[in-house]
Design an enzyme around this catalytic site. Structure first.
Site, short mmCIF file in Angstrom:
data_model
loop_
_atom_site.label_atom_id
_atom_site.label_comp_id
_atom_site.label_asym_id
_atom_site.label_seq_id
_atom_site.Cartn_x
_atom_site.Cartn_y
_atom_site.Cartn_z
N THR A 63 0.84 -1.21 0.00
CA THR A 63 0.00 0.00 0.00
C THR A 63 0.87 1.25 0.00
O THR A 63 1.91 1.29 0.65
CB THR A 63 -0.96 0.02 1.21
OG1 THR A 63 -0.20 0.07 2.42
CG2 THR A 63 -1.87 -1.20 1.22
N GLY A 94 -4.97 2.08 7.13
CA GLY A 94 -4.40 0.76 6.84
C GLY A 94 -5.24 -0.37 7.41
O GLY A 94 -5.48 -1.38 6.75
N ASP A 95 -5.73 -0.17 8.62
CA ASP A 95 -6.57 -1.20 9.24
C ASP A 95 -7.88 -1.38 8.47
O ASP A 95 -8.34 -2.50 8.27
CB ASP A 95 -6.86 -0.84 10.69
CG ASP A 95 -5.62 -0.89 11.55
OD1 ASP A 95 -4.72 -1.71 11.27
OD2 ASP A 95 -5.52 -0.09 12.51
N SER A 134 -13.96 6.65 12.40
CA SER A 134 -14.02 7.07 11.01
C SER A 134 -14.23 5.91 10.03
O SER A 134 -14.47 6.13 8.85
CB SER A 134 -12.75 7.83 10.63
OG SER A 134 -11.64 6.98 10.69
#
Length: 146
Positions: A63, A94-95, A134
């Site tokens: 990524t 990322g998670d 979020s």
């Protein structure tokens, strides 16, 4: 099994090679291959980094934040562009990417479509503040139109 190689730390290849996917961001990738990746806009340099990461696992996702990601499986290495967005806070991106990637794979998506879905989810995540708060819910995603 997806190995989220974050934070970067030594991992025996006998362990990582048992995983179906090895997922890293650019900083983690640099730690695993032992050198800076170079210009993330240099397609050749990124493909070379992906090839080096394949020492850990044959299928890799690298990524690159707002640029997108490289997905490598079998003989294919494909660049998936990020979804343009107004980023407020990258915490949790990322998670949310990895969670969405895993969810799409389990749902039967091919890895390239799964990465595109994951990019969509990460783009929504960075529009909000905080990590968990979020991340979009399934209901929010079902209402989103790209």
């Amino acid at each position: 099994m997806i190995y989220n190689a974050a934070p970067a730390r030594p991992v025996p290849t006998r362990v990582s090679r048992q995983c179906a996917w090895f997922v890293v961001n650019e900083d983690e990738a640099a730690a695993y291959i032992g050198r800076d990746l170079g210009d993330v806009h240099d397609d050749r340099a990124m493909r070379e980094a992906v090839d080096r990461l394949r020492d850990y696992c044959s299928s890799v996702v690298l990524t690159l934040g707002s640029r997108g990601c490289y997905v490598a499986t079998g003989e294919d290495v494909v660049f998936i562009e990020a979804i343009p967005t107004h980023a407020v806070d990258s915490t949790g991106a990322g998670d949310s990417f990895i969670g969405a990637f895993a969810h799409a794979l389990v749902g039967g998506a091919d890895p390239f479509a799964a990465a595109a879905d994951a990019s969509r989810v990460a783009s929504i995540t960075v529009e909000g503040l905080g990590a968990q708060s979020s991340m979009p819910t399934h209901e929010v995603l079902s209402r989103e139109v790209l």
